[in-house]
Motif scaffolding. Structure first.
Motif, short mmCIF file in Angstrom:
data_model
loop_
_atom_site.label_atom_id
_atom_site.label_comp_id
_atom_site.label_asym_id
_atom_site.label_seq_id
_atom_site.Cartn_x
_atom_site.Cartn_y
_atom_site.Cartn_z
N ALA A 371 0.84 -1.21 0.00
CA ALA A 371 0.00 0.00 0.00
C ALA A 371 0.87 1.25 0.00
N GLY A 372 1.96 1.21 0.76
CA GLY A 372 2.86 2.36 0.84
C GLY A 372 3.49 2.68 -0.50
N VAL A 373 3.87 1.64 -1.25
CA VAL A 373 4.47 1.85 -2.57
C VAL A 373 3.41 2.38 -3.54
N ASP A 374 2.20 1.83 -3.50
CA ASP A 374 1.12 2.37 -4.34
C ASP A 374 0.91 3.85 -4.04
N PHE A 375 0.90 4.17 -2.76
CA PHE A 375 0.68 5.57 -2.35
C PHE A 375 1.81 6.46 -2.85
N ALA A 376 3.07 5.98 -2.67
CA ALA A 376 4.22 6.78 -3.11
C ALA A 376 4.15 7.05 -4.61
N ARG A 377 3.75 6.03 -5.37
CA ARG A 377 3.70 6.19 -6.83
C ARG A 377 2.55 7.09 -7.25
N ALA A 378 1.46 7.06 -6.51
CA ALA A 378 0.31 7.90 -6.88
C ALA A 378 0.48 9.32 -6.36
N GLU A 379 0.92 9.45 -5.12
CA GLU A 379 0.90 10.77 -4.47
C GLU A 379 2.27 11.41 -4.34
N GLY A 380 3.33 10.63 -4.61
CA GLY A 380 4.67 11.22 -4.62
C GLY A 380 5.34 11.30 -3.28
N ILE A 381 4.66 10.90 -2.21
CA ILE A 381 5.27 10.96 -0.88
C ILE A 381 5.62 9.54 -0.42
N VAL A 382 6.87 9.33 -0.01
CA VAL A 382 7.27 8.03 0.53
C VAL A 382 6.89 8.01 2.01
N PRO A 383 5.95 7.14 2.39
CA PRO A 383 5.42 7.17 3.75
C PRO A 383 6.25 6.36 4.74
N ALA A 384 6.14 6.68 6.01
CA ALA A 384 6.75 5.87 7.06
C ALA A 384 6.03 4.52 7.12
N PRO A 385 6.75 3.46 7.51
CA PRO A 385 6.11 2.14 7.61
C PRO A 385 4.89 2.14 8.55
N GLU A 386 4.94 2.95 9.61
CA GLU A 386 3.78 3.04 10.50
C GLU A 386 2.58 3.57 9.72
N SER A 387 2.82 4.66 8.97
CA SER A 387 1.74 5.28 8.21
C SER A 387 1.16 4.32 7.17
N CYS A 388 2.01 3.41 6.67
CA CYS A 388 1.54 2.45 5.65
C CYS A 388 0.37 1.61 6.16
N HIS A 389 0.27 1.44 7.48
CA HIS A 389 -0.85 0.67 8.02
C HIS A 389 -2.17 1.38 7.75
N ALA A 390 -2.18 2.69 7.96
CA ALA A 390 -3.40 3.46 7.70
C ALA A 390 -3.70 3.51 6.20
N ILE A 391 -2.63 3.60 5.40
CA ILE A 391 -2.82 3.64 3.95
C ILE A 391 -3.47 2.33 3.48
N ARG A 392 -2.96 1.20 4.00
CA ARG A 392 -3.53 -0.11 3.65
C ARG A 392 -5.04 -0.13 3.92
N ALA A 393 -5.41 0.31 5.12
CA ALA A 393 -6.82 0.28 5.52
C ALA A 393 -7.65 1.23 4.65
#
Lengths: 455, 455
Positions: A371-393
């Motif tokens: 989810a974090g990689v999808d987010f980084a590619r779509a939104e341009g921000i590389v997220p913290a692994p903690e934040s990736c949990h919220a992104i997944r949900a």
């Protein structure tokens, strides 16, 4: 131009924090000593200054934010609320996805929201030095920064294995002028005891806490600071949700569901509580709002733990608190979202979850990085692994909306950037990451070790 | 609350870039082929798309910024202009110090200001893939991000020694979906030639450029991108200065002196040119304005180089450009501000310096890190080593103001954060950094190797 970033002005920085305790039907159960009796505030004065303790105990709904704190907040706050339009398009969802981006702070996460007032109140109370512990260094670097802003020296006990393997947050703390020690040290009795048993000990967060607390307790000029779990930390973090509400008002929207990563609970409480206040106040717009804490399946405190009294640390030095816990003996696997590796949780989040005002969800590690990689590619921000949990949900919710056709408004807390976590993304991208789930029996075994008081 | 961060709204993002060529008394000397004759634009079409070439050659004062580019800019622009009040207090200076903070971009530096329009125009022109070279990865990560924003695949030839020793920007590029190769590779003739001579070659920026250009030249679907030096890159970067001017207008101030780090010249041109435009227009407020490019003493292109025709790369593959240069054979020591290790400089910056519209200053490495640490402790932001050069110059200016009592208004370009450079701060803090200065004879020797054409 579609406005994808909803900004506020400096004067929109909240002038008061929201204390959810004021809206609870019953007061939170008090912290207990190991004798099972409530801890007297005076006993805590050895390690915390008066104003912080006062906030810790307060039931007042609104607590004023000092101008000096707002002045430092103004360096990065109000943080932006962003519409993840590209992510929506990538997913093909009718949902609107928003994220509150806390990675814009100097330390790169939400942690300075509490580090700054903690440093301020300590300065005000005459504290001469701060101590704290840190694992990978998110909190340590935030308090190093905040101490520097108010001219307070900071000593950080950093878990030795992180000190050696993750040197960059250590360098950051030192750049901000903090003294950083690899824990266990020979500076404290707690550290010396460990070293006597095992001179090569890699350290642990529990040991580092003991060292930082011991130094604070032994010297009246020194106070201890904590980056999550406690009530005053969650109070400070409500600036996140208070700003987000104002930003949603600016665009005439309101979230249907809020997702936040949840370790000790401070960033989650920070974004969720101000919205929950609307629900407590019976506001129509919040009638169907869901606030969901997202944790790792490898450390499933809220989804598989017990709501019980337990120690805050592994070694049993802290007061006993009523919270969701996996047992203080529980040792989560070395997942890459270090901030979510905690056996317990905030007593406030725990109580509100127990009373069904909140929800909780556990997600596995590999899927969070996807989810974090999808987010980084779509939104341009590389997220913290903690934040990736919220992104997944949030992504899963958006995909459910795609199925159902419901155009829900989703808000998640992007608690930090991943600039110091690229080695973890490397592992994910090269297929070396693993999922972990604890067998239920292991959790039962750990829960059997809960203290026998207060239950 | 003292307003220390001057923000603008999304609608304040400039709608056009400023082209300083329009205000030059004479046109910039044309790039030449190795035969000494001006390069025909058609010859460049093999590696650059039409719209980019058009900007490269343009003498038009204002060039419209496409809405699609502004939309991506809006993710982090307008970037904040900040008052460094704590730094002023630390120094005890009557000067007002401001910095334009470009580290808020997804890649953490000013580089995306040009990467985004380059990706956009390539997409528009039908380019199917982008190539580029990168050293430590600042430009590579920016073009990886920008390519992703417009759905353009990106291939980055990364100097092998950086690929191995600085893996985190590589991970960032890969997280953004780019293919990253350790150069020299066996994918290109240039790479194979190097490997045949030296299978263990650590690579160099010159070799990586050759590989990226070769791939672009060989395939009509592929174009090459460059992160500095060329006119169109400096054009794109003028959003920095254009915003800063608007921000100064908002608070009723105007800088007396502007400092920017200068390697290839794009961030320096970006902040300086829009102010210089006021001077060219005879505006009173700009009458005494000084714009100072700050470079390392270890790579003193502007302060010790010759204003002459030279190759843009070490291997002599590129056109010959009139610029300040230390000679294309010049190999600067491995200083930590990798972005400033370039033998040449932007032809536009060079011409304006030669005509005394700009000034240049060289500062030694250790002093730049000392300034960076002072800045981090005062302002809370850990700066990139490149940015530390401007900070050093700004602090020295503020200290001169302290001596003279003059309350000058100082602006510097904080081009990026140092999150990926903590190992360098570590070296500084542990006393392991060194200064380097080239003996004049070594520079003379390198200058003796300048091409014999166009002079």
């Amino acid at each position: 131009m579609t406005p994808l970033r909803i900004n506020l002005e400096a004067e929109d920085i909240p002038i008061r924090w929201y204390n959810v305790v004021a809206d609870m039907a019953t007061p939170p159960p008090p912290p207990l000593g190991s004798d099972g009796k409530p801890i007297a505030p005076e006993a805590m004065m050895a390690i915390f200054p008066g104003p912080i303790l006062e906030q810790e105990m307060s039931a007042q709904r609104w607590i004023a934010i000092p101008e000096q704190v707002r002045q430092v907040y103004a360096q990065w706050r109000p943080s932006p609320l962003c519409r993840a339009l590209r992510l929506e398009q990538m997913l093909g969802t009718p949902a609107k996805i928003f994220y509150k981006y806390e990675g814009v702070s100097p330390a790169g996460s939400h942690k300075p929201n509490s580090a700054v007032p903690q440093a301020y109140y300590n300065k005000l109370a005459g504290t001469k030095r701060l101590t704290t512990e840190t694992g990978a260094g998110q909190w340590g670097s935030s308090i190093a920064y905040a101490g520097q802003m108010f001219g307070l020296p900071v000593r950080v006990y950093m878990v030795k294995v992180s000190y050696q393997q993750k040197p960059f947050r250590r360098s950051m703390m030192q750049t901000w002028g903090a003294e950083v020690f690899a824990s266990p040290t020979d500076r404290t009795q707690a550290g010396r005891n460990v070293l006597a048993r095992d001179p090569k000990s890699p350290g642990s967060l529990g040991i580092a806490i003991s060292e930082a607390v011991e130094e604070a307790a032994a010297d009246p000029d020194v106070c201890y600071t904590l980056g999550s779990v406690l009530n005053h930390v969650l109070l400070h973090q409500t600036v996140i949700g208070l700003e987000a509400k104002k930003q949603f008002e600016k665009i005439g929207l309101y979230p249907d569901v809020i997702y936040g990563p949840c370790g000790g609970g401070s960033s989650f409480g920070g974004i969720a509580f101000p919205f929950l206040a609307d629900k407590f106040a019976g506001e129509k717009r919040a009638a169907n709002l869901r606030c969901v804490a997202v944790e790792p399946t490898s450390c499933p405190t809220l989804t598989q733990g017990a709501y019980a009294y337990d120690y805050g640390d592994a070694s049993g030095y802290t007061p006993i608190m009523k919270m969701y816990t996996l047992g203080h003996d529980f040792v989560p696997p070395g997942i890459h979202a270090g901030g979510l590796r905690y056996h317990g949780d905030s007593p406030l989040v725990s109580k509100l979850l127990h009373e069904k005002h909140l929800e909780a969800l556990a997600v596995p590690q590999v899927a969070t990085f996807a989810a974090g990689v999808d987010f980084a590619r779509a939104e341009g921000i590389v997220p913290a692994p903690e934040s990736c949990h919220a992104i997944r949900a949030a992504i899963d919710e958006a995909l459910r909306c795609k199925q159902s056709g419901q155009p829900r408004t989703i808000l998640f807390n992007l608690t930090g950037h991943g600039h110091f976590d690229m080695a973890s993304f490397d592992k994910y991208l090269s297929g070396q990451l693993e999922d972990y789930a604890y067998p239920r029996e292991a959790i039962e075994q750990s829960l059997a070790g809960l203290p026998k008081v207060g239950s």
